[in-house]
Scaffold this motif. Structure first.
Motif, mmCIF file in Angstrom:
data_model
loop_
_atom_site.group_PDB
_atom_site.id
_atom_site.type_symbol
_atom_site.label_atom_id
_atom_site.label_comp_id
_atom_site.label_asym_id
_atom_site.label_seq_id
_atom_site.Cartn_x
_atom_site.Cartn_y
_atom_site.Cartn_z
ATOM 1 N N LEU A 101 29.614 54.678 40.673
ATOM 2 C CA LEU A 101 31.011 54.315 40.933
ATOM 3 C C LEU A 101 31.184 52.800 40.885
ATOM 4 O O LEU A 101 30.405 52.063 41.477
ATOM 5 N N LEU A 102 32.228 52.375 40.172
ATOM 6 C CA LEU A 102 32.628 50.966 40.167
ATOM 7 C C LEU A 102 34.088 50.901 40.617
ATOM 8 O O LEU A 102 34.966 51.438 39.929
ATOM 9 N N ASP A 103 34.330 50.298 41.770
ATOM 10 C CA ASP A 103 35.695 50.129 42.287
ATOM 11 C C ASP A 103 35.927 48.618 42.253
ATOM 12 O O ASP A 103 35.534 47.895 43.164
ATOM 13 N N LEU A 104 36.528 48.150 41.147
ATOM 14 C CA LEU A 104 36.460 46.725 40.801
ATOM 15 C C LEU A 104 37.327 45.822 41.683
ATOM 16 O O LEU A 104 38.210 46.292 42.405
ATOM 17 N N GLY A 105 37.051 44.527 41.561
ATOM 18 C CA GLY A 105 37.907 43.545 42.225
ATOM 19 C C GLY A 105 37.489 43.289 43.658
ATOM 20 O O GLY A 105 36.317 43.330 43.987
ATOM 21 N N PHE A 106 38.481 43.020 44.496
ATOM 22 C CA PHE A 106 38.165 42.664 45.885
ATOM 23 C C PHE A 106 38.780 43.657 46.854
ATOM 24 O O PHE A 106 39.641 44.450 46.501
ATOM 25 N N SER A 107 38.324 43.602 48.109
ATOM 26 C CA SER A 107 38.837 44.530 49.121
ATOM 27 C C SER A 107 39.963 43.856 49.897
ATOM 28 O O SER A 107 40.114 42.633 49.864
ATOM 29 N N SER A 108 40.727 44.671 50.643
ATOM 30 C CA SER A 108 41.822 44.076 51.426
ATOM 31 C C SER A 108 41.271 43.106 52.452
ATOM 32 O O SER A 108 41.886 42.101 52.766
ATOM 33 N N ARG A 109 40.072 43.430 52.964
ATOM 34 C CA ARG A 109 39.507 42.520 53.960
ATOM 35 C C ARG A 109 39.243 41.141 53.340
ATOM 36 O O ARG A 109 39.489 40.106 53.954
ATOM 37 N N GLN A 110 38.748 41.134 52.101
ATOM 38 C CA GLN A 110 38.455 39.851 51.464
ATOM 39 C C GLN A 110 39.727 39.037 51.235
ATOM 40 O O GLN A 110 39.693 37.816 51.192
ATOM 41 N N VAL A 111 40.857 39.728 51.093
ATOM 42 C CA VAL A 111 42.138 39.018 50.940
ATOM 43 C C VAL A 111 42.628 38.550 52.302
ATOM 44 O O VAL A 111 43.112 37.426 52.451
ATOM 45 N N ASP A 112 42.474 39.428 53.310
ATOM 46 C CA ASP A 112 43.109 39.146 54.600
ATOM 47 C C ASP A 112 42.260 38.311 55.556
ATOM 48 O O ASP A 112 42.797 37.634 56.427
#
Ligand SMILES: C[S@@+](CC[C@H](N)C(=O)[O-])C[C@H]1O[C@@H](n2cnc3c(N)ncnc32)[C@H](O)[C@@H]1O
Length: 310
Positions: A101-112
């Protein structure tokens, strides 16, 4: 430090279903993040299934390890770049796997959360590295050292920003830039969005810098190659992407890998001897249902593609 809720996994049911997880299966979650998808894969593969969970960000991996403790040694956490997945997985004693599985990009935690510098929502150092110990170049290094021409190309190629030149010019005139707030303010001077648009004018510029700092598109290509190398015949690959550059790359790679000859059309005979490695499972792209988007607006741009190793 503030306590934030876990990242809400996107297309969770669909991903677990399409990975066709079976009891005792071995899966790689190449972007384990905070372990949302992995937790469901471990439940679906009980009692003996194993997930090797990779993340480049040591802070996310620590949270995943804490969250997934109940699964004991069925969860193997690995800090690193999924581009190196083959070596990471083989060095843990697994030659082949059943799901990737590849769930690309960043997580909400990394933004918040504080400290990543991914977001214009808070003013902090312009960093954007997933792994500050393992990576040296920050987004501030790029905006302060690249030429106007190089910045314009970067915003156009990685951000698909139509006002790339104007943004690059404003940045060069406004240097030095050290924080996310300073960058967002400079970009807002030259990029104005139409009324009613909710996105921030700096969205595409920030996306471009994040892709460049973390070499994201190159890594996606290497991650897909690693998945093909690691999957057993009949094993499944699921990729969730969040913007058109990623999705195009995933689509083109899957189509090429599902095709026999990939010689240029003008060649009269095949010289590539290319053999297909994948069978595409979903001809139609899988998107979140309206209920999911209503419950988690950040899922709205998600698109999932699935293929099977042949
Ligand atoms: C959308 S989040 C994954 C969320 C996860 N599926 C969950 O349910 O919590 C993407 C994750 O990929 C990680 N990541 C980005 N690029 C990476 C790379 N090249 N190698 C490994 N992890 C990477 C990020 O640090 C982030 O944690």
């Amino acid at each position: 430090m503030e306590e934030l809720a876990f990242h809400q996994p996107v297309l969770l049911r669909e991903a677990v279903e399409h990975l066709a997880v079976r009891p005792g299966g071995v899966c790689v979650d190449a972007t384990v993040g905070e372990g949302g998808h992995t937790s469901s894969v471990l439940q679906a593969s009980a009692p003996l299934g194993v997930v090797l969970g990779v993340d480049r960000d040591p802070r996310s991996l620590l949270r995943a390890q804490e969250r997934l403790k109940e699964f004991g040694d069925r969860f193997i956490g690995i800090q690193g770049n999924y581009a190196d997945a083959v070596q990471m997985v083989r060095s843990r004693g697994f030659n082949k796997v059943d799901g990737f599985l590849l769930d690309l990009g960043f997580s909400s935690r990394q933004v918040d959360a504080e400290g990543y510098g991914f977001s214009f929502q808070r003013d902090e150092p312009l960093d954007m590295r997933y792994d500050p110990m393992g990576q040296s170049m920050t987004a501030a290094d790029i905006v302060n050292s690249h030429s106007e021409e190089e910045l314009a190309r970067l915003f156009f190629d990685y951000g698909e920003e139509p006002r790339a030149r104007a943004a690059a010019r404003a940045i060069v005139l406004g240097r030095p830039i050290n924080t996310t707030g300073e960058l967002a303010a400079l970009v807002a001077q030259v990029i104005h969005l139409g009324r009613g648009r909710r996105v921030n004018p700096a969205t595409r510029v920030f996306q471009a810098l994040r892709i460049a700092v973390n070499d994201e598109l190159t890594n996606v290509g290497s991650g897909l190659a690693a998945a093909i190398e690691l999957l057993n015949e009949g094993g499944r690959l699921a990729v969730i992407s969040y913007h058109s550059l990623e999705d195009r790359l995933v689509k083109n790679t899957l189509v090429d890998e599902a095709t026999g000859c990939i010689c240029p059309l003008e060649l009269p005979v095949c010289v590539c001897e290319h053999q297909p490695t994948l069978r595409i499972i979903n001809r139609r792209i899988i998107r979140p249902a309206v209920e999911e988007v209503a419950a988690n607006p950040r899922s709205r741009s998600a698109r999932m593609r699935v293929a099977e190793r042949i």
